[in-house]
Design a protein around this motif. Structure first.
Motif, PDB file in Angstrom:
ATOM      1  N   LEU A  16       0.811  -1.219   0.000  1.00  0.00           N
ATOM      2  CA  LEU A  16       0.000   0.000   0.000  1.00  0.00           C
ATOM      3  C   LEU A  16       0.849   1.276   0.000  1.00  0.00           C
ATOM      4  O   LEU A  16       0.315   2.378  -0.067  1.00  0.00           O
ATOM      5  N   LYS A  17       2.166   1.084   0.119  1.00  0.00           N
ATOM      6  CA  LYS A  17       3.122   2.205   0.156  1.00  0.00           C
ATOM      7  C   LYS A  17       2.796   3.180   1.287  1.00  0.00           C
ATOM      8  O   LYS A  17       2.727   4.395   1.102  1.00  0.00           O
ATOM      9  N   VAL A  18       2.582   2.581   2.462  1.00  0.00           N
ATOM     10  CA  VAL A  18       2.356   3.364   3.677  1.00  0.00           C
ATOM     11  C   VAL A  18       3.224   2.775   4.775  1.00  0.00           C
ATOM     12  O   VAL A  18       3.772   1.682   4.641  1.00  0.00           O
ATOM     13  N   SER A  19       3.330   3.508   5.877  1.00  0.00           N
ATOM     14  CA  SER A  19       4.081   2.970   7.003  1.00  0.00           C
ATOM     15  C   SER A  19       3.271   1.870   7.668  1.00  0.00           C
ATOM     16  O   SER A  19       2.085   1.673   7.380  1.00  0.00           O
ATOM     17  N   ARG A  20       3.897   1.158   8.591  1.00  0.00           N
ATOM     18  CA  ARG A  20       3.214   0.052   9.264  1.00  0.00           C
ATOM     19  C   ARG A  20       2.157   0.543  10.252  1.00  0.00           C
ATOM     20  O   ARG A  20       1.217  -0.183  10.556  1.00  0.00           O
ATOM     21  N   THR A  21       2.271   1.794  10.712  1.00  0.00           N
ATOM     22  CA  THR A  21       1.334   2.297  11.726  1.00  0.00           C
ATOM     23  C   THR A  21      -0.114   2.292  11.250  1.00  0.00           C
ATOM     24  O   THR A  21      -0.976   1.749  11.942  1.00  0.00           O
ATOM     25  N   PRO A  22      -0.456   2.867  10.081  1.00  0.00           N
ATOM     26  CA  PRO A  22      -1.863   2.819   9.664  1.00  0.00           C
ATOM     27  C   PRO A  22      -2.346   1.397   9.385  1.00  0.00           C
ATOM     28  O   PRO A  22      -3.513   1.077   9.612  1.00  0.00           O
ATOM     29  N   VAL A  23      -1.447   0.532   8.926  1.00  0.00           N
ATOM     30  CA  VAL A  23      -1.817  -0.867   8.692  1.00  0.00           C
ATOM     31  C   VAL A  23      -2.123  -1.536  10.026  1.00  0.00           C
ATOM     32  O   VAL A  23      -3.123  -2.243  10.173  1.00  0.00           O
ATOM     33  N   ARG A  24      -1.291  -1.284  11.019  1.00  0.00           N
ATOM     34  CA  ARG A  24      -1.500  -1.844  12.358  1.00  0.00           C
ATOM     35  C   ARG A  24      -2.833  -1.369  12.927  1.00  0.00           C
ATOM     36  O   ARG A  24      -3.597  -2.143  13.505  1.00  0.00           O
ATOM     37  N   GLU A  25      -3.135  -0.093  12.750  1.00  0.00           N
ATOM     38  CA  GLU A  25      -4.407   0.458  13.241  1.00  0.00           C
ATOM     39  C   GLU A  25      -5.592  -0.160  12.502  1.00  0.00           C
ATOM     40  O   GLU A  25      -6.618  -0.481  13.104  1.00  0.00           O
ATOM     41  N   ALA A  26      -5.452  -0.334  11.197  1.00  0.00           N
ATOM     42  CA  ALA A  26      -6.528  -0.945  10.409  1.00  0.00           C
ATOM     43  C   ALA A  26      -6.756  -2.389  10.845  1.00  0.00           C
ATOM     44  O   ALA A  26      -7.899  -2.827  11.006  1.00  0.00           O
ATOM     45  N   ILE A  27      -5.694  -3.120  11.064  1.00  0.00           N
ATOM     46  CA  ILE A  27      -5.818  -4.510  11.517  1.00  0.00           C
ATOM     47  C   ILE A  27      -6.480  -4.554  12.891  1.00  0.00           C
ATOM     48  O   ILE A  27      -7.331  -5.409  13.149  1.00  0.00           O
ATOM     49  N   SER A  28      -6.127  -3.619  13.742  1.00  0.00           N
ATOM     50  CA  SER A  28      -6.750  -3.561  15.063  1.00  0.00           C
ATOM     51  C   SER A  28      -8.263  -3.358  14.945  1.00  0.00           C
ATOM     52  O   SER A  28      -9.055  -3.992  15.655  1.00  0.00           O
ATOM     53  N   ARG A  29      -8.680  -2.487  14.032  1.00  0.00           N
ATOM     54  CA  ARG A  29     -10.119  -2.280  13.798  1.00  0.00           C
ATOM     55  C   ARG A  29     -10.776  -3.539  13.246  1.00  0.00           C
ATOM     56  O   ARG A  29     -11.894  -3.881  13.614  1.00  0.00           O
ATOM     57  N   LEU A  30     -10.095  -4.207  12.339  1.00  0.00           N
ATOM     58  CA  LEU A  30     -10.639  -5.439  11.770  1.00  0.00           C
ATOM     59  C   LEU A  30     -10.789  -6.518  12.845  1.00  0.00           C
ATOM     60  O   LEU A  30     -11.759  -7.281  12.823  1.00  0.00           O
ATOM     61  N   ILE A  31      -9.872  -6.565  13.782  1.00  0.00           N
ATOM     62  CA  ILE A  31      -9.989  -7.499  14.900  1.00  0.00           C
ATOM     63  C   ILE A  31     -11.219  -7.135  15.726  1.00  0.00           C
ATOM     64  O   ILE A  31     -12.011  -8.003  16.093  1.00  0.00           O
ATOM     65  N   GLY A  32     -11.389  -5.840  15.994  1.00  0.00           N
ATOM     66  CA  GLY A  32     -12.555  -5.383  16.753  1.00  0.00           C
ATOM     67  C   GLY A  32     -13.860  -5.693  16.058  1.00  0.00           C
ATOM     68  O   GLY A  32     -14.867  -5.984  16.713  1.00  0.00           O
ATOM     69  N   ASP A  33     -13.869  -5.666  14.733  1.00  0.00           N
ATOM     70  CA  ASP A  33     -15.069  -5.981  13.946  1.00  0.00           C
ATOM     71  C   ASP A  33     -15.200  -7.479  13.687  1.00  0.00           C
ATOM     72  O   ASP A  33     -16.110  -7.902  12.978  1.00  0.00           O
ATOM     73  N   ARG A  34     -14.248  -8.250  14.207  1.00  0.00           N
ATOM     74  CA  ARG A  34     -14.212  -9.713  14.068  1.00  0.00           C
ATOM     75  C   ARG A  34     -14.129 -10.160  12.612  1.00  0.00           C
ATOM     76  O   ARG A  34     -14.653 -11.203  12.231  1.00  0.00           O
ATOM     77  N   LEU A  35     -13.485  -9.347  11.786  1.00  0.00           N
ATOM     78  CA  LEU A  35     -13.271  -9.728  10.386  1.00  0.00           C
ATOM     79  C   LEU A  35     -11.944 -10.450  10.205  1.00  0.00           C
ATOM     80  O   LEU A  35     -11.729 -11.144   9.215  1.00  0.00           O
ATOM     81  N   VAL A  36     -11.036 -10.244  11.162  1.00  0.00           N
ATOM     82  CA  VAL A  36      -9.798 -11.019  11.237  1.00  0.00           C
ATOM     83  C   VAL A  36      -9.642 -11.466  12.684  1.00  0.00           C
ATOM     84  O   VAL A  36     -10.234 -10.890  13.589  1.00  0.00           O
ATOM     85  N   ARG A  37      -8.851 -12.514  12.877  1.00  0.00           N
ATOM     86  CA  ARG A  37      -8.620 -12.987  14.239  1.00  0.00           C
ATOM     87  C   ARG A  37      -7.130 -13.142  14.471  1.00  0.00           C
ATOM     88  O   ARG A  37      -6.367 -13.436  13.542  1.00  0.00           O
ATOM     89  N   GLU A  38      -6.751 -12.928  15.714  1.00  0.00           N
ATOM     90  CA  GLU A  38      -5.352 -13.085  16.087  1.00  0.00           C
ATOM     91  C   GLU A  38      -5.023 -14.565  16.184  1.00  0.00           C
ATOM     92  O   GLU A  38      -5.827 -15.357  16.675  1.00  0.00           O
TER      93      GLU A  38
END
Length: 109
Positions: A16-38
């Motif tokens: 995505l040509k971005v730093s890891r921070t916005p990706v980490r935040e997006a993944i955190s939201r996806l975990i909260g929405d239960r669209l991905v799991r740890e």
């Protein structure tokens, strides 16, 4: 993405040509929405939401059927005419055209 697909923060950030921070935040939201799991081993994977969706639709079907049964004896001619108008507008509108469908079936109260 297919269920079970592992999401790798570094690869996603590079793609995505971005730093890891916005990706980490997006993944955190996806975990909260239960669209991905740890994963116990670290990282995350895309969840399979189809089973949950089937459950939700079964519940919705039961609730809407019950609501229809309760409402039917109480409907008057004006409300029935509004309902028929809504049905006709809905049938004329392609379900894929979300914005047009949303505005074309509005009925003033």
């Amino acid at each position: 993405m297919e269920p079970g697909t592992r999401l790798r923060e570094v690869e996603m950030a590079a793609g995505l040509k971005v730093s890891r921070t916005p990706v980490r935040e997006a993944i955190s939201r996806l975990i909260g929405d239960r669209l991905v799991r740890e994963l116990p081993t670290g990282g995350v994977e895309v969840t399979d939401i189809m089973a949950e969706m089937h459950d939700i639709y079964a519940i919705r079907e039961a609730l809407e059927s019950c609501a229809g049964r309760l409402a039917a004896p109480r409907i008057d001619e004006t409300a029935l005419a509004r309902l028929e108008k809504l049905l006709r507008a809905s049938e004329r509108t392609d379900y894929r055209e979300y914005r047009r469908r949303r505005t074309s079936i509005r009925i003033s109260t």
